[in-house]
Design a protein around this motif. Structure first.
Motif, PDB file in Angstrom:
ATOM      1  N   UNK A  46      18.978 -98.723  46.194  1.00 33.79           N
ATOM      2  CA  UNK A  46      18.638-100.035  46.731  1.00 33.79           C
ATOM      3  C   UNK A  46      19.451-100.399  47.962  1.00 33.79           C
ATOM      4  N   UNK A  47      20.694 -99.925  47.990  1.00 26.37           N
ATOM      5  CA  UNK A  47      21.599-100.320  49.069  1.00 26.37           C
ATOM      6  C   UNK A  47      22.280 -99.120  49.701  1.00 26.37           C
ATOM      7  N   UNK A  48      22.665 -99.301  50.947  1.00 33.49           N
ATOM      8  CA  UNK A  48      23.523 -98.361  51.666  1.00 33.49           C
ATOM      9  C   UNK A  48      24.927 -98.944  51.591  1.00 33.49           C
ATOM     10  N   UNK A  49      25.851 -98.161  51.059  1.00 29.80           N
ATOM     11  CA  UNK A  49      27.254 -98.569  50.956  1.00 29.80           C
ATOM     12  C   UNK A  49      27.439 -99.839  50.147  1.00 29.80           C
ATOM     13  N   UNK A  50      26.498-100.146  49.284  1.00 28.72           N
ATOM     14  CA  UNK A  50      26.604-101.328  48.439  1.00 28.72           C
ATOM     15  C   UNK A  50      26.503-102.636  49.192  1.00 28.72           C
ATOM     16  N   UNK A  51      26.150-102.597  50.468  1.00 32.54           N
ATOM     17  CA  UNK A  51      26.139-103.802  51.298  1.00 32.54           C
ATOM     18  C   UNK A  51      24.818-104.066  52.006  1.00 32.54           C
ATOM     19  N   UNK A  52      24.169-103.009  52.468  1.00 31.94           N
ATOM     20  CA  UNK A  52      22.977-103.159  53.297  1.00 31.94           C
ATOM     21  C   UNK A  52      21.738-102.699  52.538  1.00 31.94           C
ATOM     22  N   UNK A  53      20.620-103.420  52.674  1.00 31.50           N
ATOM     23  CA  UNK A  53      19.386-102.896  52.084  1.00 31.50           C
ATOM     24  C   UNK A  53      19.135-101.472  52.607  1.00 31.50           C
ATOM     25  N   UNK A  54      18.631-100.620  51.741  1.00 30.46           N
ATOM     26  CA  UNK A  54      18.426 -99.222  52.078  1.00 30.46           C
ATOM     27  C   UNK A  54      17.206 -99.072  52.980  1.00 30.46           C
ATOM     28  N   UNK A  55      17.461 -99.149  54.286  1.00 31.15           N
ATOM     29  CA  UNK A  55      16.436 -98.889  55.292  1.00 31.15           C
ATOM     30  C   UNK A  55      16.970 -97.838  56.254  1.00 31.15           C
ATOM     31  N   UNK A  56      16.066 -97.193  56.944  1.00 29.56           N
ATOM     32  CA  UNK A  56      16.466 -96.170  57.916  1.00 29.56           C
ATOM     33  C   UNK A  56      17.416 -96.750  58.969  1.00 29.56           C
ATOM     34  N   UNK A  57      17.076 -97.887  59.607  1.00 29.43           N
ATOM     35  CA  UNK A  57      17.994 -98.427  60.615  1.00 29.43           C
ATOM     36  C   UNK A  57      19.362 -98.804  60.049  1.00 29.43           C
ATOM     37  N   UNK A  58      19.393 -99.330  58.833  1.00 33.40           N
ATOM     38  CA  UNK A  58      20.678 -99.684  58.231  1.00 33.40           C
ATOM     39  C   UNK A  58      21.528 -98.453  57.940  1.00 33.40           C
ATOM     40  N   UNK A  59      20.902 -97.384  57.493  1.00 27.10           N
ATOM     41  CA  UNK A  59      21.651 -96.158  57.245  1.00 27.10           C
ATOM     42  C   UNK A  59      22.218 -95.609  58.551  1.00 27.10           C
ATOM     43  N   UNK A  60      21.432 -95.637  59.604  1.00 30.80           N
ATOM     44  CA  UNK A  60      21.907 -95.170  60.909  1.00 30.80           C
ATOM     45  C   UNK A  60      23.106 -96.008  61.360  1.00 30.80           C
ATOM     46  N   UNK A  61      22.983 -97.320  61.235  1.00 26.64           N
ATOM     47  CA  UNK A  61      24.086 -98.216  61.614  1.00 26.64           C
ATOM     48  C   UNK A  61      25.347 -97.881  60.834  1.00 26.64           C
ATOM     49  N   UNK A  62      25.198 -97.667  59.536  1.00 24.13           N
ATOM     50  CA  UNK A  62      26.349 -97.333  58.683  1.00 24.13           C
ATOM     51  C   UNK A  62      27.004 -96.026  59.104  1.00 24.13           C
ATOM     52  N   UNK A  63      26.196 -95.010  59.349  1.00 25.84           N
ATOM     53  CA  UNK A  63      26.737 -93.704  59.721  1.00 25.84           C
ATOM     54  C   UNK A  63      27.501 -93.787  61.043  1.00 25.84           C
ATOM     55  N   UNK A  64      26.968 -94.513  62.015  1.00 21.00           N
ATOM     56  CA  UNK A  64      27.609 -94.619  63.327  1.00 21.00           C
ATOM     57  C   UNK A  64      28.940 -95.356  63.237  1.00 21.00           C
ATOM     58  N   UNK A  65      28.962 -96.484  62.532  1.00 22.17           N
ATOM     59  CA  UNK A  65      30.186 -97.280  62.493  1.00 22.17           C
ATOM     60  C   UNK A  65      30.325 -98.017  61.168  1.00 22.17           C
TER      61      UNK A  65
END
Length: 99
Positions: A46-65
């Motif tokens: 459901x989430x990326x890093x327990x903070x962001x909804x699991x979407x492609x753009x959110x995952x990219x944002x997380x990976x970058x910074x």
């Protein structure tokens, strides 16, 4: 977004940046780290890093910074470019669908 060339580029970027030293990653040899969460079944989370909804753009944002999202995260800023992060995300989503 998830064509075979992009997925292959993502796999290479995962290996180059050493993501497997902290994460379990499907299809990557010796990606058996236990510092970060396993990246198996990523599309089902459901989430990326327990903070962001699991979407492609959110995952990219997380990976970058990741520290821009959570300054206290153990995940380091690895110098992954936005294009590399998009390819990594494509790989993780593609591999996670099969796992």
């Amino acid at each position: 977004m998830q064509n075979s060339e992009t997925v292959a580029t993502g796999r290479a970027a995962i290996e180059m940046h050493g993501c497997g030293s902290c994460h379990r990653i499907p299809g990557i040899g010796q990606a058996d780290g236990n510092v970060g969460p396993p990246l198996t079944h990523l599309p089902k989370q459901s989430y990326v890093a327990g903070k962001l909804p699991n979407t492609f753009p959110n995952l990219v944002t997380w990976i970058v910074n990741p520290r821009a999202i959570n300054p206290d995260t153990a995940m380091p800023v690895l110098g992954v470019s936005p294009d590399e992060a998009a390819a990594i995300a494509a790989y993780l989503y593609a591999e996670g669908e099969g796992g």
